[in-house]
Design an enzyme around this catalytic site. Structure first.
Site: not given
Ligand code: IMP
Ligand code: MG
Length: 418
Positions: A154, A156, A162, A346, A378
């Site tokens: 993953d 973030d 984040d 978000d 996470d």
């Molecule tokens: P992950 O933890 O890598 O899955 O990323 C999640 C974060 O990506 C979300 O909390 C958003 O801040 C950001 N994000 C940016 N574009 C998108 C989208 O199209 N869908 C969902 N999250 C997005």
């Molecule tokens: Mg994440």
């Protein structure tokens, strides 16, 4: 403030992992029986504590052994197609698929040595103790099983904080390069959904630059690094010669058969409904927020007002649960899979989810099995969390910060080398 409402809210099942809570409950009994909170008043303190440690350790390890056996039994049921009837399923109805056995007793020895769980007098085995023990057990099983063919991460909170990016000095980079040198493929399965390579380069440039340098330095020959963005919507592949080191791979060349049946009309209706639900939440909670609509996602992001906090946790969870309920009950929500999740600051609703994301990576890379794949993330709570669905596709490790990901990869390399 511990009002009845607050207690009920905290007890809601979506905020608990049932398997971890169940193991925690089992370990609570030996803790109560063996811990020595009164040792401070005892003259024989040292011998009392030593005895406590030995007794608690033995009982904890026995329990982990028994849970390991129950998981083995569940796996046997899986192979016969009767997993619904396993004893573990009766005890923990939410358990899903196990892609490998879990070496829980040995993992407990390993974590107890590090965390000194059996020596504690006041703090019983905790959620984190068990989460980390499960991670170790998974790593031990994977490494004993032969090679790990694919590790997906993953973004973030897993690779970087984040909302941040993977920059050059991130300590995860040398650990990932080591995996690539060993022939393990790397996937980044993130919710972040962009159609342009440059945007992903912006978020992940530290890693992409390091892979390019490793190729130039002849440290790796043909590393496979892919990004699946928007949970399961946009695939990019590392390409030394491409701009931003990323090549876009058209959806029709990697889509799973099941994804072909998702009609564009239903996708847009689902996003319309999600957008409506998000707008309703903005109105009812009077949030200062902006709605972001994309072709495969819709999200709500805070518009900061100086001196005022952004969304709080309760608001984020409320938005997810309201939206999830509206979509679950809707007609397009029954036709197209979606993922509504709390991104920390978000809330997003994406088309598809990380089970499709990981399965697509496995397929694109030549048909890698779930038992040879590890997803690190996470977000593993059952609602409002997007890594949870990866459990349908492969083995997983649940980390709580980028520093834990680094520690996990060190542990993985350690287990592979012994
Ligand atoms: P992950 O933890 O890598 O899955 O990323 C999640 C974060 O990506 C979300 O909390 C958003 O801040 C950001 N994000 C940016 N574009 C998108 C989208 O199209 N869908 C969902 N999250 C997005
Ligand atoms: Mg994440």
């Amino acid at each position: 403030m511990t009002t009845r409402y607050r207690v009920e809210y905290a007890l809601k099942t979506h905020r608990r992992d049932q398997l971890i809570e169940w193991i925690k409950g089992l370990l609570a009994v030996p803790f109560v029986l063996h811990s020595q909170p009164s040792a401070a008043y005892d003259e024989r303190r040292r011998s009392v504590l030593a005895k406590m440690e030995i007794g608690a350790h033995r009982r904890y390890a026995e329990i982990m052994h028994d849970v390991e056996e129950l998981i083995n039994d569940h796996i046997e049921h899986q192979s016969r197609g009767t997993q619904g009837r396993s004893k573990l399923k009766h005890l923990v109805p939410s358990v899903g698929v196990f892609f490998t056995p879990l070496l829980l007793e040995e993992a407990f020895e390993f974590q107890d040595n590090r965390r000194k769980i059996s020596s504690r007098r006041f703090v019983p085995p905790s959620f984190n103790d068990i989460r980390l023990t499960l991670n170790s057990a998974q790593l031990m099983s994977l490494t004993r099983n032969g090679s790990i063919d694919l590790v997906t991460f993953d973004g973030d909170v897993t690779l970087y904080d984040d909302g941040e990016s993977l920059t050059n000095e991130n300590p995860v980079i040398p650990r990932i390069l080591k995996l690539l040198r060993q022939g393990t493929h790397i996937g980044i399965v993130t919710a972040a959904g962009y159609t342009d390579a440059i945007k992903y380069y912006g978020r992940l440039h530290g890693l992409l630059d390091a892979v390019a340098k490793a190729i130039t330095d002849k440290e790796v020959a043909d590393p496979k690094v892919i990004i699946l963005g928007g949970e399961s919507n946009y695939l990019f592949e590392f390409d030394f010669h491409a701009e931003s080191f990323l090549k876009y791979v058209p959806r029709k060349t990697w889509m799973l058969d099941e994804m072909r049946s998702w009609q564009e009309e239903d996708i847009q209706s689902l996003l319309d409904l999600a957008e409506g639900a998000l707008r309703e939440c903005v109105g009812s909670m009077q949030l200062s927020a902006q709605i972001l609509r994309k072709d495969r996602a819709v999200g709500i992001i805070p518009v900061p007002i100086p001196g005022k906090p952004k969304f709080n946790r309760e608001q984020l969870e409320e938005i997810v649960l309201v939206t999830q309920q509206i979509l679950d009950l809707s007609t397009p929500g029954k036709k197209v899979p979606f993922c509504a999740f709390n991104g920390g600051n978000d809330v997003f609703v994406d088309i598809g989810d990380k089970s499709y994301g990981v399965l697509s990576c496995q397929r694109y890379l030549g048909g890698i099995e779930g038992s040879k794949t590890l997803h690190v993330g996470d977000q593993f709570l059952s609602a409002g969390a997007n890594d949870f669905k990866a459990r349908l596709a492969c083995t997983t490790a649940w980390i709580a910060s980028p520093a834990e990901t680094v520690a996990l990869l060190d542990e993985l390399h350690f287990h592979s080398e012994i």
